[in-house]
Scaffold this motif. Structure first.
Motif, PDB file in Angstrom:
ATOM      1  N   ILE A 101      -0.761   6.135  -2.551  1.00 56.34           N
ATOM      2  CA  ILE A 101       0.424   5.924  -1.733  1.00 56.34           C
ATOM      3  C   ILE A 101       1.181   4.726  -2.296  1.00 56.34           C
ATOM      4  O   ILE A 101       0.643   3.619  -2.388  1.00 56.34           O
ATOM      5  CB  ILE A 101       0.067   5.663  -0.255  1.00 56.34           C
ATOM      6  N   VAL A 102       2.422   4.974  -2.697  1.00 55.23           N
ATOM      7  CA  VAL A 102       3.283   3.926  -3.237  1.00 55.23           C
ATOM      8  C   VAL A 102       4.361   3.622  -2.208  1.00 55.23           C
ATOM      9  O   VAL A 102       5.134   4.505  -1.820  1.00 55.23           O
ATOM     10  CB  VAL A 102       3.929   4.353  -4.573  1.00 55.23           C
ATOM     11  N   GLY A 103       4.406   2.385  -1.727  1.00 51.81           N
ATOM     12  CA  GLY A 103       5.422   1.972  -0.766  1.00 51.81           C
ATOM     13  C   GLY A 103       6.709   1.597  -1.472  1.00 51.81           C
ATOM     14  O   GLY A 103       6.688   1.011  -2.562  1.00 51.81           O
ATOM     15  N   VAL A 120       3.865  -0.579   5.679  1.00 54.90           N
ATOM     16  CA  VAL A 120       3.621  -0.506   4.234  1.00 54.90           C
ATOM     17  C   VAL A 120       2.330  -1.242   3.882  1.00 54.90           C
ATOM     18  O   VAL A 120       1.526  -0.766   3.066  1.00 54.90           O
ATOM     19  CB  VAL A 120       4.819  -1.094   3.458  1.00 54.90           C
ATOM     20  N   ALA A 137      -0.029   1.447   2.018  1.00 47.61           N
ATOM     21  CA  ALA A 137       0.315   1.602   0.602  1.00 47.61           C
ATOM     22  C   ALA A 137      -0.684   0.915  -0.329  1.00 47.61           C
ATOM     23  O   ALA A 137      -1.142  -0.199  -0.065  1.00 47.61           O
ATOM     24  CB  ALA A 137       1.713   1.060   0.351  1.00 47.61           C
ATOM     25  N   THR A 189       3.277  -1.290  -4.063  1.00 49.08           N
ATOM     26  CA  THR A 189       4.581  -1.400  -3.416  1.00 49.08           C
ATOM     27  C   THR A 189       5.637  -1.770  -4.442  1.00 49.08           C
ATOM     28  O   THR A 189       5.399  -2.602  -5.329  1.00 49.08           O
ATOM     29  CB  THR A 189       4.556  -2.458  -2.290  1.00 49.08           C
ATOM     30  N   THR A 206      -0.150  -3.763  -3.354  1.00 50.08           N
ATOM     31  CA  THR A 206       0.438  -4.171  -2.079  1.00 50.08           C
ATOM     32  C   THR A 206      -0.110  -5.503  -1.581  1.00 50.08           C
ATOM     33  O   THR A 206       0.649  -6.386  -1.167  1.00 50.08           O
ATOM     34  CB  THR A 206       0.207  -3.077  -1.023  1.00 50.08           C
TER      35      THR A 206
END
Length: 547
Positions: free
Chosen positions: A315-317, A484, A488, A491, A505
Motif C-alpha cells: 500500500i503506497v500512500g 495513511v 501505508a 508514502t 511511511t
C-alpha cells in the motif's frame, strides 16, 4: 456566571414512521465557548443543529424547550415568532459551502444580497460591508493575500476559500451563536487548520458561541471547550474536551476513541513493511505529465514528471493538499485521464486500458455518486463480472454474493438499491464491485474520507486483509495523515503536481526532510488543543471562553 447564549432542554425530534432522531437532549453553550458535538452517522448531530436553526422539514415533530439569551419564550412553541432569529441571533455554516453558492453570480453579488437582506443599507454601503467581511475572514483586498475576491465566481475558489465565504455570509447578521456542521471534513490538513483558527479568532474577537459538529475526535478535542457525545439521538456523556477524549466514561465513547486514528509523530508508527517484487510484477507510473487548458489561454500543470511504483501486496500512500495532483495521477493510473507524457505499465508492458482495464480498478470517495440509483447493488457488482470476466447469469449471482461476503456484507443487501445502504455498507459494496473485475491493483481516492471513525476502521481493516490475502497492490490517496500512517507501507508527498518527498511511511512521517512535509504534519489536529492553548483565550469583553 454568564448567561448561556443557548439553553436546550429535553429536545426530541421524530420523523413519521421512524424512531426519534433526537430524544430528550439537553445542552447549553455560553458566550465565547465552543461546544463539540460528536457521534456517528445517524446519531442526531445534524438533526440537532437543524432543530436549533429552524431548518427541519414541516413533517418533523419537535418538542422540548429552547431559549436564547435576551429573548423571552420557548422558541419551539407552536405560536412563537422566530423572525429575527435565523441569520441574526443564530447562523449556520455547512459541510459543502459550494452547494450554497450560486455558480452564475460573483461572490460580491451574493454577499451583497445577504447584507441587504439583514441590514437596511444601500448597494454602495452593502459592498463596503461585504469588503469588511471578506477582510475579517482572511480574504482581503490589500496586503500579501490581496485580491478583489468580490469579483470572483465560486468555481474560481478553492474549498477553503469557499468555506471562508460561507463564514462571511454567516457573520452578516452579527450572530451570537454559530452552528458549524462538519465544516472542515472535506478539507486538507493545512486548510482545515486555517478554518479552525479563523473560527476561534471569531470566538475571541466577537464573543461568538459555536456548536461544532464533527466525527473527527482530534478536531473535536482541539477546538472544543466541552464535548457532548451522541448515539441514536441521545447524549451518552458530556464534559471537558480533554477529559472525554483521554478518559471516556461511556462505553460507546471508549469505542469511538479506540476506533479513531490520530496522527502521531512517534517513530515506528505505520506499516513500514517494504514489499519486495521484481519490476515485472509492479504497477509503474514513469515520468507522468498532465496539464489542462486554462481560461484565457495557456496551460495549467496538474502533474509534472511524477514517477512511482506499487508492488503487489503493498500500500503506497499519496498525500498533499487540494490541487497537488493526487487525484489526477490516480485517474491516469486507471485510464480515466490520459497523460500528456509518460507511461503507465505493469512491469515492462505498457497498459492498454481497452485490453487491460480489469487490471487496475478505482474506489472513489463518494460511493453513492458512482452507483446507478436505478440498479440494485447486485446488478452493479454483476456488470464487471459479465463484461470483463464473461460470466453468465447463475455464475454472476453466485460470484456477486461471494464478493459481498468477502467485504463483510450480508449477501441479502445485494437486492437493495444503493440509497438503502449506509455509507459504510455502500463503500464496502463499491470495493466489492472493484474486486469483481479481478484486479491486481486498486486506486483508492479518499475512499474513507466521509466515513465515521468506526466504519472507517472497518474499511481499512478490509483493505489490509485483501492486500495480504490476495496480494493486491493499493495506491491510497488521502488527506488524512492518521489514516495513511495506519495503512501505508510507503508514502509519497505531492505539491503543485510534483513529488516533494517519498519514503517508508514510518520514517517519513516521524522525521520528514522537506519543509513542506513538516508544514503538512504540523497542521494535523492532535487533540491536544494546539489552537486554543496557543491563544490568550480572552474575548474582547475580558471573558474567558466558556466562563
Amino acid at each position: 456566571m454568564t448567561e448561556p447564549v443557548l439553553t436546550l432542554d429535553g429536545l426530541s425530534v421524530r420523523f413519521p414512521g421512524s424512531e426519534p432522531a433526537v430524544a430528550d437532549l439537553s445542552l447549553t453553550v455560553a458566550p465565547g465557548e465552543v461546544l463539540s458535538l460528536i457521534g456517528e452517522s445517524g446519531s442526531g448531530k445534524s438533526t440537532t443543529l437543524h432543530a436549533i436553526a429552524g431548518l427541519l422539514p414541516p413533517e418533523a415533530k419537535v418538542s422540548g424547550d429552547m431559549r436564547l439569551a435576551g429573548r423571552d419564550g420557548n422558541l419551539f412553541a407552536p405560536d412563537m415568532d422566530r423572525q429575527g432569529v435565523a441569520g441574526r441571533q443564530i447562523a449556520m455554516i455547512f459541510q459543502n459551502p459550494g452547494a450554497s453558492l450560486n455558480p452564475v453570480l460573483t461572490i460580491g453579488a451574493q454577499l451583497d444580497e445577504v447584507v441587504r437582506a439583514h441590514r437596511a443599507v444601500s448597494r454602495t454601503e452593502a459592498r463596503a460591508v461585504t469588503e469588511e467581511l471578506l477582510d475579517a475572514v482572511g480574504l482581503p483586498r490589500t496586503g500579501p493575500q490581496a485580491k478583489d475576491w468580490s469579483r470572483a465566481y465560486p468555481h474560481q475558489l478553492s474549498g477553503g476559500q469557499k468555506q471562508r465565504i460561507a463564514i462571511a455570509a454567516a457573520l452578516v447578521g452579527d450572530p451570537a451563536l454559530l452552528l458549524a456542521d462538519e465544516p472542515t471534513t472535506a478539507l486538507d490538513a493545512t486548510v482545515q487548520a486555517q478554518i479552525l483558527d479563523l473560527l476561534l479568532r471569531l470566538v475571541d474577537e466577537r464573543g461568538i458561541a459555536i456548536i461544532f459538529v464533527t466525527h473527527d475526535l482530534a478536531v473535536a478535542a482541539s477546538i472544543g471547550d466541552r464535548i457532548v457525545v451522541l448515539k441514536d439521538g441521545t447524549a451518552q456523556e458530556e464534559g471537558r474536551a480533554q477529559q472525554i477524549i483521554k478518559s471516556p466514561s461511556a462505553a460507546y465513547t471508549a469505542r469511538l476513541v479506540a476506533a479513531s486514528l490520530p496522527f502521531t509523530k512517534e517513530a515506528g508508527a505505520g506499516h513500514d513493511q517494504m514489499q519486495s517484487a521484481s519490476d515485472s510484477d509492479a504497477l509503474i507510473l514513469d515520468n507522468i505529465h498532465r496539464s489542462f487548458a486554462a481560461r484565457g489561454g495557456g496551460r495549467v500543470q496538474a502533474v509534472g514528471g511524477v514517477s512511482l511504483r506499487v508492488n503487489p501486496g503493498e500500500i503506497v500512500g499519496l498525500i498533499g493538499e487540494s490541487g497537488s495532483g493526487k487525484t489526477t495521477l490516480g485517474r491516469i493510473a486507471v485510464g480515466l485521464e490520459q497523460a500528456d507524457l509518460g507511461r503507465v505499465s505493469i512491469g515492462f508492458s505498457p497498459l492498454d486500458f481497452e485490453r487491460d482495464r480489469q487490471a487496475i480498478q478505482m474506489v472513489f470517495q463518494d460511493p453513492l455518486a458512482c452507483f446507478n440509483p436505478r440498479q440494485t447493488v447486485l446488478g452493479a457488482i454483476g456488470h464487471p463480472l459479465r463484461c470483463l470476466r464473461g460470466l453468465k447469469r447463475a455464475a454472476i449471482r453466485k460470484a456477486a454474493y461471494g464478493l459481498l461476503e468477502d467485504v463483510g456484507l450480508d449477501p441479502a443487501l445485494g437486492d437493495r438499491q444503493p440509497h438503502q445502504l449506509s455509507g459504510g455498507q455502500l463503500q464496502r459494496a463499491a470495493i466489492a464491485r472493484a474486486l469483481a473485475a479481478g484486479p491486481r491493483f486498486l486506486v483508492c481516492d479518499e475512499a474513507v474520507a466521509s466515513l465515521d471513525v468506526s466504519i472507517r476502521a472497518q474499511v481499512l481493516e478490509l483493505l489490509d486483509r485483501l492486500r495480504i490475502r490476495d496480494g493486491l497492490g493499493l495506491l491510497f490517496i488521502s488527506h488524512d495523515l492518521g489514516v495513511v500512517q495506519r495503512i501505508a507501507d510507503r508514502t509519497v508527498v505531492m505539491r503543485h503536481g510534483v513529488e516533494v518527498e517519498a519514503g517508508p511511511t514510518a520514517a517519513l512521517l516521524s522525521a520528514p526532510k522537506q519543509p513542506y512535509t513538516r508544514q503538512l504534519l504540523a497542521s494535523v489536529p492532535s487533540g491536544e488543543r494546539p489552537w486554543r492553548a496557543a491563544r490568550a483565550a480572552v474575548t474582547k469583553d475580558g471573558r474567558r471562553p466558556g466562563a
